[in-house]
Design an enzyme around this catalytic site. Structure first.
Site, PDB file in Angstrom:
ATOM      1  N   HIS A  72     -22.583 -73.605   3.289  1.00  0.00           N
ATOM      2  CA  HIS A  72     -23.313 -73.770   2.024  1.00  0.00           C
ATOM      3  C   HIS A  72     -24.701 -74.388   2.234  1.00  0.00           C
ATOM      4  CE1 HIS A  72     -22.883 -73.640  -2.375  1.00  0.00           C
ATOM      5  NE2 HIS A  72     -23.418 -74.843  -2.480  1.00  0.00           N
ATOM      6  N   SER A  82     -26.477 -71.858  -5.345  1.00  0.00           N
ATOM      7  CA  SER A  82     -25.347 -72.595  -5.905  1.00  0.00           C
ATOM      8  C   SER A  82     -25.542 -72.817  -7.409  1.00  0.00           C
ATOM      9  CB  SER A  82     -25.171 -73.907  -5.132  1.00  0.00           C
ATOM     10  OG  SER A  82     -23.910 -74.477  -5.381  1.00  0.00           O
ATOM     11  N   ASP A 134     -18.375 -71.152   3.659  1.00  0.00           N
ATOM     12  CA  ASP A 134     -18.897 -72.039   2.615  1.00  0.00           C
ATOM     13  C   ASP A 134     -17.770 -72.948   2.134  1.00  0.00           C
ATOM     14  OD1 ASP A 134     -19.779 -73.091   0.116  1.00  0.00           O
ATOM     15  OD2 ASP A 134     -21.132 -71.387  -0.136  1.00  0.00           O
TER      16      ASP A 134
END
Lengths: 277, 277
Positions: B256, B148, B223
């Site tokens: 995620h 990320s 995600d």
């Protein structure tokens, strides 16, 4: 039964789920986690129970052990209960080794614990029913493992239901709770002063009965609670005198943490799967 | 340099260590974690850097990814910095996507951030010196990966130092920070309104320069931040137009979380080791 799915994550092709529900046995809201392997080959799926240690919830093993890789590899479901009843209306203690987070997997008989602290019945009855509805293609075969207080729980629940559980394993378990500070404190509080009532919750007593499931135990030599809380000598002596199958492995340099559990978890899964098939 | 070992756990035969130190670059106390494999064969050991995402510390990857099994398998050290400068005297913001826990791996030029927010220099200079002293038998070979915001960091640091890092990989990275809400907010705060200054911290700009290291990206279709924050189209277009080696893999049903990272980490380690040898 009102079961609410509160988290779901794909993990190693399977699904890591977390549920909340009101427990009739514990008389409080509870959460638990369960991993369901992908079962691409549509086979029958066995179930391993994991019981965590003091201060843990169902999240510790889900998030820190890496077990999902193994559960998917071996195509086995894994059920992870919380470690005690929970809630503001549930009796508690300021200490971290008594009350919430420290249920010791028994049925309490003493006040103020007796109303809610029935983790043994919760797991063996209520959660068992729930698990059987959640595991698709459940084979009916079960085994049980745990860590520290949860190692005590796995040994006790596994041996009190010796025909049901095909194998038992434990990381750094409290295997003689009646003789060590954590166990003496918890048993005195939950079960009372009469030590006769402690025997049915003490693995080193239960192991005296013939025909227990095969047991694997792994213990780190650098464990900060070894040997005071985790002394194995009494348990192993009783196991040997009664010809039980107990594999006890000491591993050099390992401590009490999930880094230790993660390292040796594959050995434990392999041991369980040998007996679940 | 006052380096203090604050945690050490044996893990998969290697050692998982956590250190604290005063950072001259960041002008605050910092922690980082490092894994050292057992190196039983006394070989030269390469180093992989891991950069975490928003709100993380060095603990998230250490505790939740299961990477130690892979680092020991491949005999590679892994260095895990924190995600920002820390402390009461360090500028912060109430939002979780700005300030402490959200350093974005750049050198800030704007007030109140410029004094402490120099994560780029901290990693590329100060922590690099420290790592070279901590890894026994260090081969000098390095690669970098992240998640990320840390995927953004890995891409940017890896490409700004393309000769140093042999491979780059990222899980769900912010690959076009100048075009998405997280990046625009952070770059405006740390670098100012002039978007010309953003380009050197934007992977989709850096990829236009020839000769970048090979890159692997994995992105889950479920995600919760995709595609708003993690849109890959601009990055991939620029990579293709400039003949860069970018492997972009979408994986069905993954979100995620660290459950996603843990699942695909072996692919990333295998990719890095191919280029580190």
């Amino acid at each position: 039964m009102s079961l609410k799915l509160i988290e779901q994550h794909r993990s190693f092709d399977g699904e890591q789920c977390k549920y909340s529900h009101f427990s009739e046995v514990l008389q409080c809201d509870m959460t638990f986690s369960i991993y369901l392997p992908s079962n691409k080959e549509k086979k029958k799926i066995p179930l391993i129970w994991w019981l965590s240690g003091l201060t843990c919830t169902d999240d510790n093993f889900s998030q820190k052990s890496g077990f999902q890789r193994l559960a998917e590899k071996y195509q086995v479901a894994v059920m992870i209960p919380d470690t005690s009843p929970r809630g503001e209306h549930v009796a508690n203690d300021e200490a971290w080794d008594l009350g919430q987070g420290a249920g010791f997997y028994l049925n309490a008989t003493q006040e103020p614990w007796a109303k809610h602290y029935k983790m043994y019945s919760y797991i063996v009855e209520e959660l068992t029913d729930i698990a059987s509805t959640l595991v698709p293609n459940f084979s009916g075969e079960e085994s049980i493992m745990g860590h520290s207080m949860g190692g005590h729980g796995a040994l006790v629940i596994g041996m009190k239901n010796a025909r049901r559980f095909k194998a038992i394993s434990a990381f750094s378990p409290i295997s003689s709770p009646s003789r060590v500070p954590w166990g003496i404190k918890a048993f005195t509080s939950y079960l009372g002063e009469d030590q006769a009532s402690w025997k049915e919750w003490d693995a080193s007593e239960l192991i005296k009965k013939a025909g227990m499931p095969p047991i694997l135990i792994t213990q780190g030599t650098q464990d900060e609670f070894y040997p005071i809380q985790l002394d194995e000598t009494n348990f192993l002596k009783n196991a040997q005198e009664n010809n039980q199958e107990v594999h006890y492995k000491k591993v050099e340099g390992y401590d009490h943490s999930y880094f230790f559990i993660a390292t040796f978890l594959e050995d434990h899964f392999a041991f369980h799967m040998k007996h679940l098939r």
